[in-house]
Design an enzyme around this catalytic site. Structure first.
Site, PDB file in Angstrom:
ATOM      1  N   LYS A  78      46.683  37.422  45.647  1.00 40.31           N
ATOM      2  CA  LYS A  78      46.494  38.499  46.633  1.00 40.31           C
ATOM      3  C   LYS A  78      45.349  38.156  47.578  1.00 40.31           C
ATOM      4  O   LYS A  78      45.468  38.310  48.799  1.00 40.31           O
ATOM      5  CB  LYS A  78      46.210  39.829  45.919  1.00 40.31           C
ATOM      6  CG  LYS A  78      47.406  40.444  45.219  1.00 40.31           C
ATOM      7  CD  LYS A  78      47.105  41.826  44.670  1.00 40.31           C
ATOM      8  CE  LYS A  78      46.014  41.825  43.631  1.00 40.31           C
ATOM      9  NZ  LYS A  78      45.812  43.149  43.001  1.00 40.31           N
ATOM     10  N   GLY A 107      37.157  37.716  38.007  1.00 37.00           N
ATOM     11  CA  GLY A 107      36.560  36.718  38.892  1.00 37.00           C
ATOM     12  C   GLY A 107      37.562  35.953  39.723  1.00 37.00           C
ATOM     13  O   GLY A 107      37.244  34.913  40.296  1.00 37.00           O
ATOM     14  N   TRP A 140      28.205  27.298  49.987  1.00 31.99           N
ATOM     15  CA  TRP A 140      28.601  28.661  49.602  1.00 31.99           C
ATOM     16  C   TRP A 140      27.776  29.140  48.416  1.00 31.99           C
ATOM     17  O   TRP A 140      27.659  28.462  47.408  1.00 31.99           O
ATOM     18  CB  TRP A 140      30.091  28.671  49.263  1.00 31.99           C
ATOM     19  CG  TRP A 140      30.609  29.960  48.702  1.00 31.99           C
ATOM     20  CD1 TRP A 140      30.341  31.224  49.137  1.00 31.99           C
ATOM     21  CD2 TRP A 140      31.519  30.104  47.602  1.00 31.99           C
ATOM     22  NE1 TRP A 140      31.025  32.153  48.382  1.00 31.99           N
ATOM     23  CE2 TRP A 140      31.754  31.491  47.434  1.00 31.99           C
ATOM     24  CE3 TRP A 140      32.162  29.211  46.747  1.00 31.99           C
ATOM     25  CZ2 TRP A 140      32.606  32.001  46.437  1.00 31.99           C
ATOM     26  CZ3 TRP A 140      33.017  29.704  45.764  1.00 31.99           C
ATOM     27  CH2 TRP A 140      33.225  31.088  45.619  1.00 31.99           C
ATOM     28  N   ASP A 168      36.913  45.288  44.452  1.00 36.25           N
ATOM     29  CA  ASP A 168      38.253  45.347  43.855  1.00 36.25           C
ATOM     30  C   ASP A 168      38.291  46.341  42.705  1.00 36.25           C
ATOM     31  O   ASP A 168      38.994  46.151  41.724  1.00 36.25           O
ATOM     32  CB  ASP A 168      38.641  43.943  43.369  1.00 36.25           C
ATOM     33  CG  ASP A 168      40.139  43.804  43.129  1.00 36.25           C
ATOM     34  OD1 ASP A 168      40.918  44.435  43.861  1.00 36.25           O
ATOM     35  OD2 ASP A 168      40.524  43.060  42.206  1.00 36.25           O
ATOM     36  N   LYS A 189      39.692  47.453  47.930  1.00 32.46           N
ATOM     37  CA  LYS A 189      40.972  47.891  47.351  1.00 32.46           C
ATOM     38  C   LYS A 189      41.023  49.409  47.326  1.00 32.46           C
ATOM     39  O   LYS A 189      40.099  50.059  46.838  1.00 32.46           O
ATOM     40  CB  LYS A 189      41.144  47.350  45.931  1.00 32.46           C
ATOM     41  CG  LYS A 189      42.419  47.897  45.257  1.00 32.46           C
ATOM     42  CD  LYS A 189      42.892  47.063  44.098  1.00 32.46           C
ATOM     43  CE  LYS A 189      42.064  47.269  42.859  1.00 32.46           C
ATOM     44  NZ  LYS A 189      42.616  46.499  41.722  1.00 32.46           N
TER      45      LYS A 189
END
EC number: 2.1.1.296
Length: 770
Positions: free
Chosen positions: A117, A148, A167, A235, A275
């Site tokens: 997703k 995760g 990152w 999420d 979400k």
């Protein structure tokens, strides 16, 4: 055939080889996106801060009609067996084969539905601001992130495309290791968490709950080294199967806290992914209006790999205007941070423009239509699915794989580029947690009926018989032996973790969750949560558990047997007679049998009289007493000596840490359970064989833990020591297996007694009525 040879990935036909109607269905599956777009007159503006939280919620009929029509169709599922329905919808899911194909074909780490997703979102929207690439540094924050998969997906995206930036990430979730957290609220999968714990922030209370202002303040400090946060994801959700029709309202407070956290931490120009579910309620309308005012672009997106029959959508917000633009409002919003924010509406109804409400209604209708069609089609196919329909579904699923791979251009990633290149933990709790929620195999109606039954009705109908009656005698030395070797404990790297006092122990990484949940229900419903054994049980001596109890002779016999086994494998036999230290068991001292051990007693009457309660071994008083006895014992022991140590249970990280220390300084540890016929008292003992000495630094470290315990207890502090050995150490395979066996034996023994007691009371009650 070489074991190292990889299984070839199945070659699939290109999308062009499928029929036009199949392609049309797949195009539609991947096109569930709604963009708000702002009016040219710029009328979507935030109200004055003085107007927020001043009015009650105002529900709007148009949105309530959508909610009611959706729930009417959902209600048709109430009598469906969940395992059968899930199996059916797994087959009818057009994207159902994508995840396994991606996992194999591109070597995706932690490849779950969430992974796919988020990859769709990453490839469909410019989530990563250009500033991150220009400066060569990307910082991301992931809220409610367990297990995760978003992080793993982002890692794959960045590494496989070789983006030129360093990152850094920080993540949060409900702490799967915190004893007061409810496993119904958590995703019990710690594969990534266990190996990347330093990057996870669980807040000042160690729960991981983001719905407190203290968490928000602590998080800001935790990420203070990041110059700017470019991306925030949220999420969050929790198990709403007890009331699926009200999922949106149940998670509204969580969504609010996620949004406030994102707006507080995100840098100018950053992106936010949230979400959500249905957006019919006034609280959701307010949040969507807030986001549209705070970001240049807001999109609502349902990934193809999100199950089409559920309400899940992702709100993708691009180009944050910055905290300065909304500072007065944001400051006031943080004051209403927490679980009770929904009592008043964020915005009064009159400040939201009609043009926004119209656009939001179009958004809701758009996703409502797709969900309704999917559920109705699934119901139709559940009742009757012919061969032609099965063949069409298979074609759709194959086409979806190829379309996904072609559209998003996924690339293979070597394991060297994974977040966890090689797991440092032999066995995380993940493998043990999977498959334990047997409640999923009942229909919604059956679950509601079960919830409506009283505790006594459940006992009478035998709902807990399996837990009680499978409880057999645990034979020490046969399966549950923890073998230790003298090792260099790096206690200089450990630290003591404090947190809010545990109100009760709801979950444990060291025990089967269903057993612990059932035991807690038994204690709470049958015994009132906590009790005094002297007053409640001593007058009722007829209540005793019928299971076999290990006698003192058998305990010593087993101990001697293990000692002899150890001596047989030793090259040098100890010159002095081996000493056996008994902790708290004065009855064992007078045993009338010949044993080749010098028996000494360390008296501690309190240690064996602690009783089972909802706190279990999480009671700080018990923990201090146990550690105190352990420290006294270690002073008495010499190389080769043995010890018998009673233990209430080991559900907590604190007690697991003490078992780990014992594991490191004894050659063998096993347990015996039950050792007592006293109801709900300490019923297990540890048999510790072959003492190997404890290094002085470790002993001093334990002393400092004990001193802190005493200080906290004596000052009546709201804090307690939660952990003093790192979780990475406690999750090693052999120790974890031993603790699961030990706790299962103890919990089932207590359950056996409580259920037997309840049965006897029910029988006596029926006899009196007759």
């Amino acid at each position: 055939m070489s074991k190292c040879r990889k299984t070839p990935v199945q070659q699939l036909a290109s999308p062009a080889s499928f029929s036009p109607d199949i392609l049309a269905d797949i195009f539609e599956l991947f096109a569930k996106n709604f963009s708000y777009g702002k009016p040219l007159n710029n009328e979507w503006q935030l109200p004055d801060p003085s107007e927020i939280f001043t009015c009650d919620h105002t529900e709007l009929n148009a949105f309530l009609d959508l909610k009611n029509s959706l729930n009417e169709v959902k209600n048709l599922l109430s009598d469906k067996k969940l395992d059968e329905w899930h199996e059916h919808t797994a087959f009818t899911n057009k994207a159902g084969k994508i995840i396994s194909h991606v996992r194999k074909s591109v070597n995706a780490e932690l490849c779950t539905q969430a992974w796919c997703k988020f990859h769709e979102i990453l490839c469909s929207f410019p989530l990563i601001p250009q500033e991150a690439f220009q400066n060569g540094k990307l910082n991301s924050l992931h809220l409610c992130e367990a297990p995760g998969a978003f992080i793993a997906s982002l890692n794959h995206y960045l590494k496989s495309h070789r983006f030129p930036c360093h990152w850094s990430w920080v993540a949060n979730t409900l702490n799967p290791y915190h004893e007061a957290n409810d496993d119904l609220m958590m995703i019990m999968d710690d594969r990534l968490i266990a190996n990347t714990l330093h990057w996870w922030y669980f807040g000042p209370d160690n729960t991981g709950d983001i719905m407190t202002l203290k968490f928000l303040t602590g998080l800001q400090n935790f990420i203070s080294s990041m110059a700017t946060v470019h991306l925030v994801t949220a999420d969050g959700s929790f198990d709403c199967q007890g009331n699926p029709g009200e999922q949106e309202a149940l998670v509204s407070s969580l969504h609010y806290c996620e949004v406030v956290t994102a707006l507080t931490t995100l840098g100018n120009g950053g992106s936010f992914v949230l979400k959500m579910f249905t957006m019919f309620e006034h609280c959701s309308i307010n949040l969507m209006y807030l986001l549209n005012c705070c970001f240049d672009q807001v999109h609502v997106f349902k990934p193809a790999t999100s199950k089409a029959g559920n309400s899940e959508v992702y709100v993708v917000c691009l180009h944050y205007k910055g905290r300065e633009a909304i500072h007065p409002l944001l400051s006031k919003m943080t004051l209403n941070f927490g679980t009770e924010m929904k009592r008043k509406a964020l915005f009064p109804h009159h400040v939201i423009p009609d043009s926004f409400l119209k656009r939001h209604e179009e958004c809701c209708v758009f996703f409502h239509k797709y969900q309704l069609e999917t559920i109705s089609e699934n119901i139709r196919l559940f009742e009757c699915m012919g061969k032609a329909e099965q063949e069409k579904l298979n074609n759709l699923r194959d086409c979806a794989i190829q379309y996904f791979m072609q559209k998003f251009q996924l690339k293979h990633l070597s394991r060297n580029n994974w977040l966890v290149k090689k797991s440092s933990i032999g066995c995380s709790t993940n493998t043990k947690w999977f498959g334990q929620r047997n409640k999923y195999f009942k229909t919604y109606n059956e679950r509601k009926m079960l919830e409506a039954l009283s505790w006594k009705d459940k006992v009478a109908k035998g709902y807990f018989n399996s837990w009680a009656e499978e409880h057999g005698v645990y034979h020490p030395g046969q399966s549950s032996i923890l073998e230790g070797t003298a090792s260099n404990l790096e206690c200089h790297l450990w630290h003591i973790l404090e947190g809010k006092k545990l109100p009760k122990v709801k979950c444990s990484p060291f025990c089967n969750g269903e057993i612990l949940k059932t035991l807690n229900e038994a204690i709470e419903k049958s015994l009132g949560g906590a009790f005094n054994l002297d007053s409640k049980f001593r007058p009722k001596q007829q209540y005793s558990c019928s299971c076999h109890v290990f006698s003192e002779e058998l305990i010593f016999s087993e101990l001697c047997s293990l000692t002899e086994c150890l001596q047989d494998e030793q090259v040098v036999v100890p010159s002095n007679q081996i000493k056996c230290l008994l902790v708290g068991f004065s009855t064992l001292r007078n045993i009338k049998m010949h044993i080749p051990l010098e028996v000494r007693l360390l008296e501690s009457a309190e240690l064996t009289t602690f009783s089972c309660s909802l706190l279990h071994d999480g009671d700080p008083t018990y923990q201090r007493l146990f550690l105190d006895c352990l420290l006294h014992s270690l002073r008495e022991l010499h190389t080769g000596d043995v010890m018998i140590l009673p233990v209430l249970s080991c559900f907590t990280r604190f007690m697991a840490g003490l078992i780990f220390v014992l594991h490191s300084c004894f050659r063998f540890i096993t347990f015996v359970c039950p050792t007592s016929s006293d109801p709900l008292r300490t019923c297990a003992v540890l048999l510790c064989v072959g003492y190997q000495d404890l290094p002085n630094p470790v002993f001093r470290y334990l002393q400092s833990v004990n001193e802190l315990l005493s200080t906290l207890l004596n000052s009546d502090s709201p804090q307690q020591v939660l952990q003093f050995v790192p979780m990475e150490v406690l999750l090693k395979g052999a120790l974890l297996d031993f603790l699961w066996d030990l706790n299962a034996a103890i919990a089932k023994r207590h359950l056996h007694f409580i259920i037997q007691r309840e049965r006897e009371e029910i029988i006596n009650s029926l006899q009196l009525q007759n």
